[in-house]
Motif scaffolding. Structure first.
Motif, PDB file in Angstrom:
ATOM      1  N   ALA A 166      49.126  31.769  41.642  1.00  0.00           N
ATOM      2  CA  ALA A 166      47.909  31.221  41.035  1.00  0.00           C
ATOM      3  C   ALA A 166      46.677  31.603  41.855  1.00  0.00           C
ATOM      4  N   ALA A 167      46.794  31.568  43.178  1.00  0.00           N
ATOM      5  CA  ALA A 167      45.674  31.957  44.043  1.00  0.00           C
ATOM      6  C   ALA A 167      45.346  33.434  43.870  1.00  0.00           C
ATOM      7  N   GLU A 168      46.383  34.268  43.801  1.00  0.00           N
ATOM      8  CA  GLU A 168      46.166  35.704  43.577  1.00  0.00           C
ATOM      9  C   GLU A 168      45.418  35.950  42.276  1.00  0.00           C
ATOM     10  N   GLU A 169      45.835  35.257  41.221  1.00  0.00           N
ATOM     11  CA  GLU A 169      45.186  35.426  39.923  1.00  0.00           C
ATOM     12  C   GLU A 169      43.742  34.955  39.967  1.00  0.00           C
ATOM     13  N   HIS A 170      43.513  33.848  40.645  1.00  0.00           N
ATOM     14  CA  HIS A 170      42.163  33.292  40.749  1.00  0.00           C
ATOM     15  C   HIS A 170      41.237  34.235  41.532  1.00  0.00           C
ATOM     16  N   GLY A 171      41.760  34.849  42.549  1.00  0.00           N
ATOM     17  CA  GLY A 171      40.969  35.760  43.375  1.00  0.00           C
ATOM     18  C   GLY A 171      40.848  37.156  42.793  1.00  0.00           C
ATOM     19  N   GLN A 172      41.562  37.425  41.720  1.00  0.00           N
ATOM     20  CA  GLN A 172      41.579  38.781  41.157  1.00  0.00           C
ATOM     21  C   GLN A 172      40.208  39.235  40.666  1.00  0.00           C
ATOM     22  N   ALA A 173      39.409  38.342  40.108  1.00  0.00           N
ATOM     23  CA  ALA A 173      38.077  38.719  39.625  1.00  0.00           C
ATOM     24  C   ALA A 173      37.211  39.217  40.774  1.00  0.00           C
ATOM     25  N   VAL A 174      37.275  38.549  41.921  1.00  0.00           N
ATOM     26  CA  VAL A 174      36.514  38.985  43.093  1.00  0.00           C
ATOM     27  C   VAL A 174      37.063  40.320  43.595  1.00  0.00           C
ATOM     28  N   ALA A 175      38.373  40.441  43.621  1.00  0.00           N
ATOM     29  CA  ALA A 175      38.994  41.695  44.059  1.00  0.00           C
ATOM     30  C   ALA A 175      38.606  42.856  43.150  1.00  0.00           C
ATOM     31  N   ASP A 176      38.605  42.610  41.850  1.00  0.00           N
ATOM     32  CA  ASP A 176      38.221  43.661  40.907  1.00  0.00           C
ATOM     33  C   ASP A 176      36.777  44.090  41.124  1.00  0.00           C
ATOM     34  N   ARG A 177      35.882  43.114  41.357  1.00  0.00           N
ATOM     35  CA  ARG A 177      34.470  43.453  41.593  1.00  0.00           C
ATOM     36  C   ARG A 177      34.325  44.236  42.891  1.00  0.00           C
ATOM     37  N   ALA A 178      35.066  43.873  43.923  1.00  0.00           N
ATOM     38  CA  ALA A 178      35.026  44.603  45.195  1.00  0.00           C
ATOM     39  C   ALA A 178      35.480  46.043  44.987  1.00  0.00           C
ATOM     40  N   ASP A 179      36.531  46.245  44.208  1.00  0.00           N
ATOM     41  CA  ASP A 179      37.006  47.604  43.914  1.00  0.00           C
ATOM     42  C   ASP A 179      35.960  48.410  43.149  1.00  0.00           C
ATOM     43  N   GLU A 180      35.249  47.758  42.209  1.00  0.00           N
ATOM     44  CA  GLU A 180      34.188  48.442  41.459  1.00  0.00           C
ATOM     45  C   GLU A 180      33.072  48.912  42.394  1.00  0.00           C
ATOM     46  N   ILE A 181      32.654  48.042  43.300  1.00  0.00           N
ATOM     47  CA  ILE A 181      31.591  48.391  44.246  1.00  0.00           C
ATOM     48  C   ILE A 181      32.040  49.538  45.139  1.00  0.00           C
ATOM     49  N   ALA A 182      33.269  49.491  45.617  1.00  0.00           N
ATOM     50  CA  ALA A 182      33.789  50.569  46.468  1.00  0.00           C
ATOM     51  C   ALA A 182      33.861  51.884  45.701  1.00  0.00           C
ATOM     52  N   ALA A 183      34.260  51.830  44.439  1.00  0.00           N
ATOM     53  CA  ALA A 183      34.335  53.038  43.614  1.00  0.00           C
ATOM     54  C   ALA A 183      32.952  53.659  43.435  1.00  0.00           C
ATOM     55  N   GLU A 184      31.930  52.820  43.307  1.00  0.00           N
ATOM     56  CA  GLU A 184      30.560  53.326  43.191  1.00  0.00           C
ATOM     57  C   GLU A 184      30.133  54.071  44.449  1.00  0.00           C
ATOM     58  N   HIS A 185      30.774  53.766  45.574  1.00  0.00           N
ATOM     59  CA  HIS A 185      30.491  54.428  46.854  1.00  0.00           C
ATOM     60  C   HIS A 185      31.539  55.498  47.186  1.00  0.00           C
ATOM     61  N   ASP A 186      32.398  55.816  46.236  1.00  0.00           N
ATOM     62  CA  ASP A 186      33.488  56.778  46.445  1.00  0.00           C
ATOM     63  C   ASP A 186      34.306  56.455  47.692  1.00  0.00           C
ATOM     64  N   THR A 187      34.630  55.198  47.853  1.00  0.00           N
ATOM     65  CA  THR A 187      35.372  54.742  49.024  1.00  0.00           C
ATOM     66  C   THR A 187      36.521  53.852  48.575  1.00  0.00           C
ATOM     67  N   GLU A 188      37.627  53.934  49.281  1.00  0.00           N
ATOM     68  CA  GLU A 188      38.745  53.043  49.020  1.00  0.00           C
ATOM     69  C   GLU A 188      38.701  51.909  50.036  1.00  0.00           C
ATOM     70  N   ILE A 189      39.030  50.723  49.577  1.00  0.00           N
ATOM     71  CA  ILE A 189      39.074  49.552  50.446  1.00  0.00           C
ATOM     72  C   ILE A 189      40.397  48.830  50.240  1.00  0.00           C
ATOM     73  N   ASP A 190      40.713  47.968  51.179  1.00  0.00           N
ATOM     74  CA  ASP A 190      41.844  47.058  51.023  1.00  0.00           C
ATOM     75  C   ASP A 190      41.274  45.717  50.602  1.00  0.00           C
ATOM     76  N   VAL A 191      41.970  45.020  49.735  1.00  0.00           N
ATOM     77  CA  VAL A 191      41.539  43.694  49.306  1.00  0.00           C
ATOM     78  C   VAL A 191      42.691  42.722  49.544  1.00  0.00           C
ATOM     79  N   THR A 192      42.378  41.623  50.219  1.00  0.00           N
ATOM     80  CA  THR A 192      43.362  40.594  50.520  1.00  0.00           C
ATOM     81  C   THR A 192      42.876  39.267  49.948  1.00  0.00           C
ATOM     82  N   VAL A 193      43.779  38.533  49.317  1.00  0.00           N
ATOM     83  CA  VAL A 193      43.464  37.211  48.783  1.00  0.00           C
ATOM     84  C   VAL A 193      44.311  36.197  49.547  1.00  0.00           C
ATOM     85  N   ARG A 194      43.648  35.164  50.072  1.00  0.00           N
ATOM     86  CA  ARG A 194      44.351  34.100  50.782  1.00  0.00           C
ATOM     87  C   ARG A 194      43.918  32.751  50.222  1.00  0.00           C
ATOM     88  N   THR A 195      44.724  31.753  50.478  1.00  0.00           N
ATOM     89  CA  THR A 195      44.339  30.387  50.135  1.00  0.00           C
ATOM     90  C   THR A 195      44.014  29.651  51.426  1.00  0.00           C
TER      91      THR A 195
END
Length: 137
Positions: free
Chosen positions: A57-86
């Motif tokens: 449930a925490a992973e799903e809840h944090g997925q929107a933030v993770a997706d936005r972070a990936d979008e921003i990184a893609a705009e910079h042609d960079t790969e990032i790691d995304v971690t979701v914690r509770t």
């Protein structure tokens, strides 16, 4: 160099990630989003607390933030790691800090009520982090 960028769904957190991608362009960047755990203030944690599998449930809840972070990184042609914690955001960030060379975070996130009631995560991290912290506004 390893950079930790704590991120919630605020505009300030997005600015912090963009700053980190621009300034630390050769670094390994990890975005950490922390989903609050059940507490007196409940908030977003209510649905997580009622889930059969809190971690999922925490992973799903944090997925929107993770997706936005990936979008921003893609705009910079960079790969990032995304971690979701509770947990409590400041504690989770500080708990991860030793594995990084620096932390870049936004000045504040969430609503004004969150800032007044729960406290300012950026200030707690800035004061207690064992590594240098850059606060972006």
């Amino acid at each position: 160099m390893r950079v930790l960028v704590p991120m919630d769904d605020s505009e300030m957190a997005e600015h912090a990630l963009e700053y980190a991608l621009d300034v630390f362009d050769d670094a390994e960047i990890t975005v950490l989003t922390v989903v609050g755990e059940p507490s007196f203030w409940w908030g977003e944690a209510t649905s997580i607390a009622l889930a059969d599998d809190m971690e999922t449930a925490a992973e799903e809840h944090g997925q929107a933030v993770a997706d936005r972070a990936d979008e921003i990184a893609a705009e910079h042609d960079t790969e990032i790691d995304v971690t979701v914690r509770t947990g409590h955001p400041a504690r989770a960030i500080l708990g991860a800090a030793d594995d990084y060379d620096t932390i870049v975070l936004g000045t504040h996130g969430g609503s004004m009520a969150d800032q007044l009631v729960i406290g300012n995560v950026a200030e707690k991290v800035f004061r207690r982090a064992p590594v240098p912290v850059t606060v972006v506004r």
